[in-house]
Every structure is written in structure tokens, then in C-alpha cells.
Scaffold this motif. Structure first.
Motif, PDB file in Angstrom:
ATOM      1  N   LEU A 129       0.853  -1.195   0.000  1.00  0.00           N
ATOM      2  CA  LEU A 129       0.000   0.000   0.000  1.00  0.00           C
ATOM      3  C   LEU A 129       0.882   1.236   0.000  1.00  0.00           C
ATOM      4  CD1 LEU A 129      -2.605  -1.117   2.700  1.00  0.00           C
ATOM      5  CD2 LEU A 129      -3.016  -0.897   0.233  1.00  0.00           C
ATOM      6  N   PRO A 130       0.529   2.257  -0.794  1.00  0.00           N
ATOM      7  CA  PRO A 130       1.362   3.472  -0.829  1.00  0.00           C
ATOM      8  C   PRO A 130       1.364   4.168   0.530  1.00  0.00           C
ATOM      9  CG  PRO A 130      -0.684   3.768  -2.065  1.00  0.00           C
ATOM     10  CD  PRO A 130      -0.641   2.336  -1.660  1.00  0.00           C
ATOM     11  N   GLY A 131       2.570   4.408   1.048  1.00  0.00           N
ATOM     12  CA  GLY A 131       2.705   5.089   2.338  1.00  0.00           C
ATOM     13  C   GLY A 131       2.592   4.177   3.545  1.00  0.00           C
ATOM     14  N   PHE A 132       2.617   2.865   3.339  1.00  0.00           N
ATOM     15  CA  PHE A 132       2.544   1.940   4.471  1.00  0.00           C
ATOM     16  C   PHE A 132       3.736   2.175   5.398  1.00  0.00           C
ATOM     17  CE2 PHE A 132       3.264  -2.027   6.738  1.00  0.00           C
ATOM     18  CZ  PHE A 132       1.993  -2.327   7.182  1.00  0.00           C
ATOM     19  N   ARG A 133       3.480   2.229   6.707  1.00  0.00           N
ATOM     20  CA  ARG A 133       4.509   2.568   7.699  1.00  0.00           C
ATOM     21  C   ARG A 133       5.091   1.303   8.340  1.00  0.00           C
ATOM     22  NH1 ARG A 133       2.387   5.532  12.058  1.00  0.00           N
ATOM     23  NH2 ARG A 133       4.571   5.763  12.629  1.00  0.00           N
ATOM     24  N   ASN A 134       6.209   0.858   7.820  1.00  0.00           N
ATOM     25  CA  ASN A 134       6.878  -0.300   8.410  1.00  0.00           C
ATOM     26  C   ASN A 134       7.390  -0.004   9.814  1.00  0.00           C
ATOM     27  OD1 ASN A 134       6.807  -2.545   6.472  1.00  0.00           O
ATOM     28  ND2 ASN A 134       7.849  -1.088   5.141  1.00  0.00           N
ATOM     29  N   ASP A 135       7.674   1.267  10.108  1.00  0.00           N
ATOM     30  CA  ASP A 135       8.118   1.615  11.453  1.00  0.00           C
ATOM     31  C   ASP A 135       7.022   1.337  12.482  1.00  0.00           C
ATOM     32  OD1 ASP A 135       6.731   3.832  10.249  1.00  0.00           O
ATOM     33  OD2 ASP A 135       7.436   5.117  11.882  1.00  0.00           O
ATOM     34  N   ALA A 136       5.748   1.464  12.081  1.00  0.00           N
ATOM     35  CA  ALA A 136       4.646   1.139  12.988  1.00  0.00           C
ATOM     36  C   ALA A 136       4.619  -0.362  13.275  1.00  0.00           C
ATOM     37  CB  ALA A 136       3.313   1.591  12.393  1.00  0.00           C
ATOM     38  N   VAL A 137       4.926  -1.165  12.257  1.00  0.00           N
ATOM     39  CA  VAL A 137       4.987  -2.619  12.444  1.00  0.00           C
ATOM     40  C   VAL A 137       6.103  -2.958  13.430  1.00  0.00           C
ATOM     41  CG1 VAL A 137       5.345  -4.849  11.305  1.00  0.00           C
ATOM     42  CG2 VAL A 137       4.082  -3.039  10.133  1.00  0.00           C
ATOM     43  N   ALA A 140       5.068  -1.968  16.920  1.00  0.00           N
ATOM     44  CA  ALA A 140       4.038  -2.863  17.447  1.00  0.00           C
ATOM     45  C   ALA A 140       4.622  -4.201  17.868  1.00  0.00           C
ATOM     46  CB  ALA A 140       2.944  -3.069  16.401  1.00  0.00           C
ATOM     47  N   MET A 141       5.539  -4.728  17.069  1.00  0.00           N
ATOM     48  CA  MET A 141       6.112  -6.034  17.389  1.00  0.00           C
ATOM     49  C   MET A 141       6.970  -5.988  18.653  1.00  0.00           C
ATOM     50  SD  MET A 141       4.685  -7.896  15.320  1.00  0.00           S
ATOM     51  CE  MET A 141       3.501  -7.230  14.179  1.00  0.00           C
ATOM     52  N   GLY A 142       7.418  -4.818  19.022  1.00  0.00           N
ATOM     53  CA  GLY A 142       8.193  -4.670  20.243  1.00  0.00           C
ATOM     54  C   GLY A 142       7.351  -4.308  21.454  1.00  0.00           C
ATOM     55  N   SER A 143       6.059  -4.124  21.257  1.00  0.00           N
ATOM     56  CA  SER A 143       5.189  -3.678  22.339  1.00  0.00           C
ATOM     57  C   SER A 143       4.711  -4.853  23.201  1.00  0.00           C
ATOM     58  CB  SER A 143       3.962  -2.957  21.764  1.00  0.00           C
ATOM     59  OG  SER A 143       3.066  -2.617  22.799  1.00  0.00           O
ATOM     60  N   THR A 144       4.682  -4.638  24.512  1.00  0.00           N
ATOM     61  CA  THR A 144       4.130  -5.621  25.441  1.00  0.00           C
ATOM     62  C   THR A 144       2.957  -5.029  26.217  1.00  0.00           C
ATOM     63  OG1 THR A 144       5.709  -4.957  27.140  1.00  0.00           O
ATOM     64  CG2 THR A 144       6.343  -6.810  25.716  1.00  0.00           C
ATOM     65  N   GLU A 145       2.431  -3.927  25.714  1.00  0.00           N
ATOM     66  CA  GLU A 145       1.345  -3.224  26.395  1.00  0.00           C
ATOM     67  C   GLU A 145       0.109  -3.179  25.512  1.00  0.00           C
ATOM     68  OE1 GLU A 145       2.895   0.636  27.193  1.00  0.00           O
ATOM     69  OE2 GLU A 145       4.445  -0.096  28.539  1.00  0.00           O
ATOM     70  N   ASN A 146      -1.005  -2.752  26.080  1.00  0.00           N
ATOM     71  CA  ASN A 146      -2.215  -2.498  25.308  1.00  0.00           C
ATOM     72  C   ASN A 146      -1.978  -1.210  24.526  1.00  0.00           C
ATOM     73  OD1 ASN A 146      -3.505  -4.714  26.504  1.00  0.00           O
ATOM     74  ND2 ASN A 146      -4.213  -3.476  28.201  1.00  0.00           N
ATOM     75  N   ALA A 147      -1.907  -1.338  23.196  1.00  0.00           N
ATOM     76  CA  ALA A 147      -1.596  -0.162  22.383  1.00  0.00           C
ATOM     77  C   ALA A 147      -2.135  -0.332  20.969  1.00  0.00           C
ATOM     78  CB  ALA A 147      -0.083   0.057  22.335  1.00  0.00           C
ATOM     79  N   ARG A 148      -2.231   0.791  20.241  1.00  0.00           N
ATOM     80  CA  ARG A 148      -2.663   0.807  18.846  1.00  0.00           C
ATOM     81  C   ARG A 148      -1.612   1.548  18.026  1.00  0.00           C
ATOM     82  NH1 ARG A 148      -7.985  -0.130  17.437  1.00  0.00           N
ATOM     83  NH2 ARG A 148      -9.259  -0.808  19.164  1.00  0.00           N
ATOM     84  N   PHE A 149      -1.296   0.997  16.856  1.00  0.00           N
ATOM     85  CA  PHE A 149      -0.310   1.591  15.967  1.00  0.00           C
ATOM     86  C   PHE A 149      -0.941   1.707  14.576  1.00  0.00           C
ATOM     87  CE2 PHE A 149       1.718  -0.795  19.280  1.00  0.00           C
ATOM     88  CZ  PHE A 149       2.754   0.016  19.713  1.00  0.00           C
ATOM     89  N   VAL A 150      -1.020   2.916  14.060  1.00  0.00           N
ATOM     90  CA  VAL A 150      -1.576   3.120  12.725  1.00  0.00           C
ATOM     91  C   VAL A 150      -0.460   2.891  11.710  1.00  0.00           C
ATOM     92  CG1 VAL A 150      -2.664   4.749  11.135  1.00  0.00           C
ATOM     93  CG2 VAL A 150      -3.303   4.732  13.564  1.00  0.00           C
ATOM     94  N   ALA A 151      -0.653   1.889  10.858  1.00  0.00           N
ATOM     95  CA  ALA A 151       0.367   1.548   9.854  1.00  0.00           C
ATOM     96  C   ALA A 151       0.033   2.161   8.491  1.00  0.00           C
ATOM     97  CB  ALA A 151       0.490   0.027   9.715  1.00  0.00           C
ATOM     98  N   TRP A 152      -1.234   2.478   8.266  1.00  0.00           N
ATOM     99  CA  TRP A 152      -1.616   3.047   6.963  1.00  0.00           C
ATOM    100  C   TRP A 152      -2.991   3.698   7.093  1.00  0.00           C
ATOM    101  CZ3 TRP A 152      -5.665   2.117   3.517  1.00  0.00           C
ATOM    102  CH2 TRP A 152      -5.501   2.667   2.239  1.00  0.00           C
ATOM    103  N   GLU A 153      -3.152   4.824   6.405  1.00  0.00           N
ATOM    104  CA  GLU A 153      -4.468   5.479   6.271  1.00  0.00           C
ATOM    105  C   GLU A 153      -4.614   5.983   4.848  1.00  0.00           C
ATOM    106  OE1 GLU A 153      -6.458   7.733   9.627  1.00  0.00           O
ATOM    107  OE2 GLU A 153      -4.322   8.032  10.078  1.00  0.00           O
ATOM    108  N   ARG A 154      -5.819   5.870   4.333  1.00  0.00           N
ATOM    109  CA  ARG A 154      -6.093   6.358   2.982  1.00  0.00           C
ATOM    110  C   ARG A 154      -5.983   7.863   2.977  1.00  0.00           C
ATOM    111  NH1 ARG A 154      -7.919   4.046  -1.385  1.00  0.00           N
ATOM    112  NH2 ARG A 154      -8.670   2.192  -0.331  1.00  0.00           N
TER     113      ARG A 154
END
Length: 154
Positions: A129-137, A140-154
Motif C-alpha cells: 500500500l502506498p505510504g505503508f509505515r513499516n516503522d509502525a509494524v 508494534a512487534m516490540g510492544s508488550t502493552e495495550n496499544a494501537r499503531f496506525v500503519a496506513w491510512e487512505r
């Protein structure tokens, strides 16, 4: 203190430490499978938690993505309707799935557990997807808490 007395004391301490380490390894080998089985039973009986990820199947097509649940229900999102991709993490791991892809569409959405069958192909498709944020991935993969990470928005 004589050298021989010191050597005996050090040797005794090392033997004691070795006995503790061995006992811990034996306890872990015996106890962990029981704890995992008990946790799986707890999760299986809980309607509040998502179904077991090994029973979820992700299917990709030219028109969209779907996730089939263990009890037969299916969630779908068409690629043209996809509005946002989030990664939701919980503090429940590692004995239960604690990372989920949340695909928001204009007409509903689709939640995919990280270890669902076909998830790797989904990630590859999302990364296109254009503009997909791999840094968000990565975050997220390093998170051990309840959290939300936006990886892409139209």
C-alpha cells in the motif's frame, strides 16, 4: 582463612548453585506445559477473547481480504473500501495471541490475529500500500502493552 578451607567453601557454594539451577530447570520442564495447557483451556472458554489464532485463516484475493474464524464466521474488507490499517497489541502474551491486524473499511472491518494462517501474505500485501509505515509494524512487534499503531491510512 586457609586456602583449603576457602576452596571447600567455594566448591560447596558452586555445588549448591548447581543444584538450584538443576532443580529450576526440572521444575520449568515439568510445570510450563501444565501452565500452557491450563491457559489454553482458560482462553478457549472465554467469549471475550479472540478465537485461537491457529484456527483463523486469512484469504487474499484481487478484490479484498477475509478472515475465517474457527466457528465459521468470516470477516471481509474490499481493498477499494480499506480506509485504515492498525496493529493492536495487548499485554496478554506470550501464551495467547497478543498482536492483531485491524483493517477498517467503509462498510465494516476485519480483525486478523498475528499468527493466523496466511498472515505473512497479508503483511506482504499491506506493505505494498502506498505510504505503508513499516516503522509502525516494528514498534508494534516490540510492544508488550495495550496499544494501537496506525500503519496506513487512505
Amino acid at each position: 582463612m586457609e586456602a583449603s578451607t576457602l576452596a571447600v567453601a567455594v566448591l560447596g557454594g558452586l555445588l549448591g548453585l548447581g543444584a538450584v539451577v538443576l532443580a529450576e530447570k526440572l521444575w520449568v520442564r515439568w510445570q510450563v506445559p501444565r501452565l500452557v495447557a491450563r491457559r489454553k483451556d482458560d482462553v478457549g472458554d472465554s467469549a471475550a477473547l479472540p478465537p485461537a489464532a491457529d484456527a483463523c485463516v486469512v484469504e487474499l484475493s484481487a478484490t479484498g481480504v477475509s478472515c475465517r474464524r474457527p466457528r465459521g464466521s468470516t470477516e471481509r474488507v474490499a481493498w477499494e473500501e480499506l480506509q485504515k490499517v492498525e496493529i493492536v497489541t495487548t499485554d496478554q502474551g506470550p501464551l495467547v495471541t497478543d498482536v492483531f491486524w485491524v483493517l477498517h473499511g467503509t462498510e465494516g472491518g476485519c480483525v486478523v490475529p498475528q499468527d493466523a494462517v496466511g498472515q505473512a501474505a497479508l503483511l506482504e500485501r499491506l506493505q505494498a500500500l502506498p505510504g505503508f509505515r513499516n516503522d509502525a509494524v516494528i514498534d508494534a512487534m516490540g510492544s508488550t502493552e495495550n496499544a494501537r499503531f496506525v500503519a496506513w491510512e487512505r
